[in-house]
Each structure stands twice: as structure tokens, then as C-alpha cells.
Design a protein around this motif. Structure first.
Motif, PDB file in Angstrom:
ATOM      1  N   GLY A  21      69.188 102.573  -8.457  1.00  0.00           N
ATOM      2  CA  GLY A  21      68.140 101.816  -9.118  1.00  0.00           C
ATOM      3  C   GLY A  21      66.809 101.965  -8.414  1.00  0.00           C
ATOM      4  O   GLY A  21      65.762 102.131  -9.057  1.00  0.00           O
ATOM      5  N   THR A  25      63.233 104.433  -9.955  1.00  0.00           N
ATOM      6  CA  THR A  25      61.904 103.912 -10.236  1.00  0.00           C
ATOM      7  C   THR A  25      60.815 104.652  -9.468  1.00  0.00           C
ATOM      8  O   THR A  25      59.622 104.432  -9.707  1.00  0.00           O
ATOM      9  N   THR A 128      65.566 102.190 -18.475  1.00  0.00           N
ATOM     10  CA  THR A 128      64.525 101.168 -18.389  1.00  0.00           C
ATOM     11  C   THR A 128      63.305 101.561 -19.222  1.00  0.00           C
ATOM     12  O   THR A 128      62.692 100.706 -19.881  1.00  0.00           O
ATOM     13  N   ASN A 220      57.575  97.770 -15.634  1.00  0.00           N
ATOM     14  CA  ASN A 220      58.857  98.431 -15.403  1.00  0.00           C
ATOM     15  C   ASN A 220      58.882  98.869 -13.945  1.00  0.00           C
ATOM     16  O   ASN A 220      58.632 100.022 -13.608  1.00  0.00           O
ATOM     17  N   SER A 246      61.166  95.160 -16.877  1.00  0.00           N
ATOM     18  CA  SER A 246      62.385  95.953 -16.700  1.00  0.00           C
ATOM     19  C   SER A 246      62.359  96.593 -15.323  1.00  0.00           C
ATOM     20  O   SER A 246      61.551  96.222 -14.475  1.00  0.00           O
ATOM     21  N   LEU A 249      68.516  95.525 -12.679  1.00  0.00           N
ATOM     22  CA  LEU A 249      69.950  95.687 -12.894  1.00  0.00           C
ATOM     23  C   LEU A 249      70.500  94.450 -13.599  1.00  0.00           C
ATOM     24  O   LEU A 249      70.258  93.317 -13.171  1.00  0.00           O
ATOM     25  N   TRP A 277      71.314  98.434 -17.004  1.00  0.00           N
ATOM     26  CA  TRP A 277      69.940  97.970 -16.924  1.00  0.00           C
ATOM     27  C   TRP A 277      69.637  96.948 -18.010  1.00  0.00           C
ATOM     28  O   TRP A 277      70.239  96.945 -19.080  1.00  0.00           O
TER      29      TRP A 277
END
Length: 287
Positions: A21, A25, A128, A220, A246, A249, A277
Motif C-alpha cells: 500500500g 502510492t 485507488t 488519494n 482514498s 486499506l 482498497w
């Protein structure tokens, strides 16, 4: 061609999901993953060495027990590698994402967004991003957002969400703390003919004037920052506005994020889940 920075991470199996995760990103183009003697091995290749080392430092700070090593690698033809596997992505009922070499003229009821796959996060392939775009499409369809309104895209990355909002008729601002992301976002806005509708800048929500309000804020990013800056985000939402969050998790983080905003008087959100997600959505916020 310059060499690539190769980052190898070895992390315990029980932390692998959370680590994925975090990486997803910060790294737009994915990573290699496999088994290691002491857990999972994740290998990342990055063109920008200072940015890559900063990502690795941030990762080590969040996962201090993980092993993180660096090395130099000769580059492959990454453009051709992208073309081998980058396929169009449908996000909800409204948006369809294409790379420049695959864009098609026929819309078939969808709004097309063209994204040049580079270093910035956001190609539409990650759940996401897909969840956020699908939500934007739904909000527009139900008239919760519409032409003439304003937005803030916090953590804009490639600019993909800001572009979707601009194509829905809104104007706004895209912010990102990564200076590598903003040139990518500006280029993508130009490719999609919405550069006049979006202002892209390096920065966080702290760089906004206190009295600036938006009809919609989308963010996000990671769950931790979303909780830390909850008050700042809500301070910039116009009365009756909407909020889309977003990078969260579903099982491990969504309750904490939702409660952080509920405690500030906007109630609990709608939840939209894709895989592991979740996207949290508040409409018609009145404070």
C-alpha cells in the motif's frame, strides 16, 4: 542513457500488504515482487535517484525492521516495456484511461483521459485511482458536482483525477509534495486539453490561503496523512461540498480515517471497496 536506481526491500510476510500500500502510492509503474528467505522481496527501479532515495528513506522510517538496499542498473527500453502491457482501463461508468499510443476516437459513452506513463503515480490501473475516478463520474452523474464548481486534488500525481474533474466541467488546483510529479501532471493536462482549467503546483494543503474553499476535495494519499490533516481538509470545503478520500486499506485503515472525520462533525462516509482498497465519500457537507 543514465543508470537506474534499483531499490531492494525485504520485509516480513505479515507486513507485506501494508508495504504494498505504501509503495503503490509513491511508485507509478509498479515493482517486482517475490519470495525472500525472511519474507517478501520487492524490487523497484527508478530514473530519478534523489527522489528514489527519498522514497526509500520514507519507507525505512515507516518499516524500520525491513531491509532496504540500493544499487545501480543499466536501463532497459522502458517505453517499449510499457507498450507491451499497458492496456486501456475503464474506471466506473464514465472514464476510460489510455496511453497516448492506444487512444481511440470512438467514445462509446465514455470520457477518455490520456495519461503518459512516467514517474508520477496515477495511470488508472491501481484500484485507488479507479475508485476515485468512478466516484467522480457518479458524483457528476447525480449532479453533486457540475460545471462551474471548483476542486482541489491533493496528491495529484500524474494529474489524472484533476483531469477527470476538468473534463466534468470543474476548475481547480492539483497539489503534490513530489516535484517530479508536477511536470508530469502539467504535460498530461496539456495532452487532454484541460490545462486552462487546472493549476498544478508543488505543495501541501498548508500552502492555500485560509479563506479558499472548494466544492470538492479529492485526496488519494496515505491514511496517516489523511487523519493528520483532517481539520485542514475540512476547513477548505465549501458549504454543501463533497469529499473523496482514498489510498486507504479497507480492513486495516478505513475505520480510523472515517472516525477522524466523523469526530469533526461531518458524519460517517459512504464506502466503495475494490479488492483490499476503499474509497470514502461524503456528500453535501454542512458544518
Amino acid at each position: 542513457m543514465s543508470t537506474l536506481l534499483k531499490i531492494e526491500i525485504v520485509i516480513a510476510d505479515e507486513q507485506a500488504e501494508e508495504a504494498e500500500g505504501f509503495i503503490s502510492t509513491r511508485v507509478a509503474h509498479g515493482w517486482e515482487e517475490g519470495e525472500a528467505e525472511n519474507g517478501r522481496r520487492m524490487t523497484i527501479f527508478l530514473e530519478d535517484h534523489p527522489s528514489g532515495k527519498l522514497i526509500a528513506q520514507d519507507f525505512q522510517a515507516q518499516f524500520p525492521e525491513a531491509s532496504v538496499t540500493f544499487s545501480e542498473e543499466e536501463p532497459q527500453d522502458w517505453v517499449m516495456a510499457w507498450k507491451d502491457f499497458f492496456t486501456p482501463v475503464t474506471c466506473g461508468e464514465t472514464f476510460k484511461i489510455f496511453p497516448p499510443w492506444l487512444n481511440e476516437d470512438a467514445k462509446n459513452g465514455t470520457t477518455h483521459i490520456v495519461i503518459e506513463p512516467k514517474m508520477a503515480f496515477g495511470t488508472g490501473h491501481h484500484p485507488t485511482t479507479s475508485l476515485c475516478l468512478g466516484t467522480i463520474g457518479t458524483l457528476a452523474k447525480e449532479k453533486h458536482i457540475h460545471s462551474g464548481q471548483t476542486f482541489l486534488d491533493l496528491g495529484t500525481g500524474s494529474g489524472i483525477l484533476a483531469i477527470g474533474l476538468a473534463k466534468a466541467g470543474l476548475t481547480g488546483v492539483g497539489l503534490d509534495i513530489d516535484p517530479i510529479a508536477i511536470p508530469c501532471a502539467v504535460e498530461n493536462a496539456e495532452i487532454n486539453d484541460v490545462a486552462d482549467s487546472v493549476e498544478m503546483a508543488v505543495g501541501t494543503i498548508d500552502c492555500l490561503d485560509e479563506d479558499v474553499k472548494f466544492d470538492l476535495i479529492v485526496a488519494n494519499i496515505l491514511s496517516g496523512p489523511l487523519i493528520e490533516i483532517a481539520s485542514d481538509i475540512l476547513a477548505h470545503i465549501a458549504p454543501g461540498g463533497s469529499l473523496v478520500l482514498s489510498g486507504i486499506l479497507a480492513e486495516k485503515q478505513s475505520d480510523a480515517v472515517a472516525q477522524a472525520y466523523d469526530r469533526r462533525g461531518i458524519g460517517m462516509p459512504q464506502r466503495f471497496v475494490e479488492g483490499e482498497w476503499v474509497c470514502l465519500v461524503w456528500e453535501n457537507i454542512k458544518r
